[in-house]
Design an enzyme around this catalytic site. Structure first.
Site, PDB file in Angstrom:
ATOM      1  N   HIS A  24       3.354   4.125 -10.125  1.00 37.72           N
ATOM      2  CA  HIS A  24       2.407   5.249 -10.065  1.00 37.72           C
ATOM      3  C   HIS A  24       0.978   4.759 -10.310  1.00 37.72           C
ATOM      4  O   HIS A  24       0.497   4.831 -11.446  1.00 37.72           O
ATOM      5  CB  HIS A  24       2.781   6.305 -11.105  1.00 37.72           C
ATOM      6  CG  HIS A  24       4.032   7.031 -10.778  1.00 37.72           C
ATOM      7  ND1 HIS A  24       4.050   8.212 -10.081  1.00 37.72           N
ATOM      8  CD2 HIS A  24       5.325   6.727 -11.018  1.00 37.72           C
ATOM      9  CE1 HIS A  24       5.292   8.613  -9.922  1.00 37.72           C
ATOM     10  NE2 HIS A  24       6.096   7.735 -10.480  1.00 37.72           N
ATOM     11  N   GLU A  61      -1.728   6.163  -9.603  1.00 39.74           N
ATOM     12  CA  GLU A  61      -2.624   7.258 -10.002  1.00 39.74           C
ATOM     13  C   GLU A  61      -2.791   7.357 -11.522  1.00 39.74           C
ATOM     14  O   GLU A  61      -3.799   7.855 -12.009  1.00 39.74           O
ATOM     15  CB  GLU A  61      -2.131   8.595  -9.419  1.00 39.74           C
ATOM     16  CG  GLU A  61      -0.888   9.208 -10.057  1.00 39.74           C
ATOM     17  CD  GLU A  61       0.453   8.655  -9.543  1.00 39.74           C
ATOM     18  OE1 GLU A  61       0.457   7.557  -8.949  1.00 39.74           O
ATOM     19  OE2 GLU A  61       1.491   9.314  -9.755  1.00 39.74           O
ATOM     20  N   CYS A  80       6.075   6.160  -5.155  1.00 43.58           N
ATOM     21  CA  CYS A  80       7.415   6.320  -5.740  1.00 43.58           C
ATOM     22  C   CYS A  80       8.375   6.938  -4.719  1.00 43.58           C
ATOM     23  O   CYS A  80       8.760   6.257  -3.779  1.00 43.58           O
ATOM     24  CB  CYS A  80       7.326   7.093  -7.042  1.00 43.58           C
ATOM     25  SG  CYS A  80       8.666   6.668  -8.158  1.00 43.58           S
TER      26      CYS A  80
HETATM   27  N1  GLN Z   1      13.400  10.352  -7.530  1.00 44.64           N
HETATM   28  C1  GLN Z   1      13.022   8.999  -7.351  1.00 44.64           C
HETATM   29  C2  GLN Z   1      13.655   8.083  -8.384  1.00 44.64           C
HETATM   30  O1  GLN Z   1      14.082   8.509  -9.414  1.00 44.64           O
HETATM   31  C3  GLN Z   1      11.520   8.849  -7.349  1.00 44.64           C
HETATM   32  C4  GLN Z   1      10.870   9.197  -8.650  1.00 44.64           C
HETATM   33  C5  GLN Z   1       9.388   9.433  -8.537  1.00 44.64           C
HETATM   34  O2  GLN Z   1       8.868   9.702  -7.447  1.00 44.64           O
HETATM   35  N2  GLN Z   1       8.697   9.390  -9.647  1.00 44.64           N
HETATM   36  O3  GLN Z   1      13.710   6.892  -8.176  1.00 44.64           O
END
Ligand code: GLN
Length: 537
Positions: A508, A510, A382
């Site tokens: 994600h 994970e 992310c």
């Molecule tokens: N802050 C980033 C976004 O909103 C990444 C979010 C995250 O790592 N879950 O896109």
């Protein structure tokens, strides 16, 4: 008819109600039952999505886009089954539903009260999972008996038991037996008091699970049974374990599942099938390899903030028969001046963590530059993936002001930008891009090699996204998009052409790693780290 098992907690928090619940569910599942777990959290936030990791650890996201308590991650990892919106309820959600109904006129003319309206709504949420076809529903009541905010839940449980018949309900109370070294004794008094508190709320626990550092003698079991109105065999020892994954087997040995089934009048003749579980534990405990992986994040003093990442390393490590030592690295510690080589040279790979906001961004970018130029395996999740794109644009394409608009809203080169449908979003709770989305994985990519399939579905939680205006330029220079959302044409996976293992994912992974189904990207990443270590040596 569905059976309901409630797990309450006494004496202190953090006794591991989530792990005990997940372990019991695993044993019931291994005996052929369709078990699920639900958690009630007594706080007033509608969900934990607006809580920072210092308050509440990681926010776990389900396929259907619920932002939930991290215990749901344990439930999924143990049961190998997805959870949903229905599995995590907070006091905020209960009140929100009741107040919305009141405004809609559903209670017209009546005074809306904790009893019966709030307790009815709690009971409705408990029954919901039974209607979805589960036959064993374990409900974990968050908090500790005696907390003011837990009272409506205990009252709802008392009523629920009468509503559906006490023969269909088991109440388990998880409590602590502290060891007093001066007296050289395990003490039972705090447990007696906490059971008394439950009795005051009209609830007699059927089973006591006693968390302890030392074995619980028959004498102590008999004493607890006497004071807490239980049969001695229903006092169960829960000794501290080496890993949370030992707990199902410890509970099997203590016959927790048998005691629960006895109370429900069920005689299970099936031996629990834990073949895969035991195989996993065998690999976990007898690794033939080891690697050190740097976890570059913002909350490294709080392992709960990256709970699912740590667990995915455990599963992926076991699949490789490799011990993964995760080295926490504060992104802020590697921002400027520091000799990053000294910090990272011992590592066999780095994972740059998800996150929000500006803090630590430069440290993450520096670490990624190191991994890119030194052929060190890199996995970005992310925000970690977004930083990899920014690093590449700045240092390879020489676009010096390349940035994410989350960090620099006025940059001329927004290589990571707010998603179109996020532009009008003002309110914070539950408004990110959340939950499972499909992704098509390109042939001949590292990702494809790991997943071994073209169509995948992964969970998301973000507002910003790779800006496709830069895609051609990046691809021409060696950073390629290997995973695409087919419906919205979003770039979900990026890789580097000339690097042994450099993968960034917008989702994600994970959150979908399980004991019996380790995540393919974690398995592949750890394998690459082992190879890196071997070639370096
Ligand atoms: N802050 C980033 C976004 O909103 C990444 C979010 C995250 O790592 N879950 O896109």
């Amino acid at each position: 008819m569905a059976k309901y098992i409630f797990v309450t907690g006494g004496v202190t928090s953090s006794l591991g109600k989530g792990i005990i619940s997940a372990s019991l569910a695993k044993l019931l599942q291994a005996r052929g039952f369709n078990a699920t777990i639900q958690k009630f959290d007594p706080y007033i936030n509608v969900d934990p999505g607006t809580l920072n990791p210092y308050e509440h650890g990681e926010c776990y996201v389900t396929d259907d886009g619920a932002e939930t308590d991290l215990d749901l991650g344990h439930y999924e990892r143990f049961l190998n089954k997805p959870t949903s919106q229905a599995n995590n309820i907070t006091t905020g959600k209960i009140y929100q539903t009741v107040i919305n109904k009141e405004r809609a006129g559903d209670y017209l003319g009546k005074t809306v009260q904790v009893i019966p309206h709030i307790t009815d709504e709690i009971k409705r949420r408990i029954s919901l999972l039974g209607e979805l076809g589960f036959d064993m529903i374990i409900t974990e009541l968050g908090g500790t008996v005696g907390d003011i905010e837990s009272l409506p839940y205990l009252e709802a449980l008392r009523q629920f038991r009468m509503d559906i018949g006490p023969e269909n309900v088991v109440t388990i109370h998880l409590t602590l037996l502290p060891y007093l070294s001066a007296a050289k004794e395990l003490k039972t008094k705090p447990t007696q008091h906490s059971v008394k508190e439950l009795l005051e709320a009209g609830i007699q626990p059927d089973i006591l699970v006693c968390r302890t550092e030392r074995p619980v003698t028959e004498e102590i079991k008999a004493k607890l049974a006497l004071f807490c109105n239980l049969k001695p065999e229903n006092v169960i020892e829960a000794l501290d374990a080496d890993t949370i994954y030992d707990v199902p087997l410890l509970m099997l040995k203590e016959r927790l599942d048998i005691r629960v089934l006895e109370k429900l009048g069920i005689h299970s003749k099936i031996e629990p099938d834990l073949k895969n579980w035991k195989k996993f534990l065998g690999h976990l405990k007898n690794p033939s390899e080891s690697v050190k992986i740097g976890l570059i994040g913002k909350y490294n003093e709080l392992p709960d903030a990256y709970k699912s990442i740590h667990e995915a390393f455990v599963h992926g490590g076991a699949a490789n028969e490799c011990k993964v030592e995760v080295v926490p690295i504060h992104a802020e510690d590697i921002e400027e001046e520091t000799d990053i080589r000294k910090l990272l040279k011992e590592l066999d790979g780095i994972l740059v963590a998800p996150g929000f906001g500006e803090r630590g961004i430069n440290g993450k970018i520096r670490a990624i530059e190191f991994a890119r130029t030194k052929n060190l395996p890199f996995f970005g999740i992310c925000l970690g993936m977004q930083c990899a794109v920014v690093e590449f644009c700045r240092n390879v394409l020489k676009i010096k002001d390349a940035s994410s608009t989350e960090v620099n809203p006025t940059t001329k080169n927004p290589v990571i930008d707010l998603m179109e449908d996020q532009r009008k979003v003002k309110s914070k709770g539950g408004t990110m891009r959340l939950g499972a989305y499909p992704c098509v994985v390109k042939e001949k990519s590292l990702a494809r090699k790991c997943y071994k399939t073209e169509f995948i579905s992964e969970r998301h939680r973000h507002r910003y996204e790779f800006n496709n205006k830069y895609l051609d330029l990046l691809q021409k220079n060696g950073m390629i998009a290997t995973g695409i959302n087919p419906d919205q044409d979003l770039t979900e996976i990026i890789e580097l052409k000339d690097h042994p293992w450099f993968v960034g994912v917008q989702f994600h992974p994970e959150l979908k790693s399980r004991v019996e189904l380790p995540h393919p990207l974690f398995v592949g990443f750890i394998k690459a780290c082992i190879q890196y270590k071997t070639s370096r040596n």
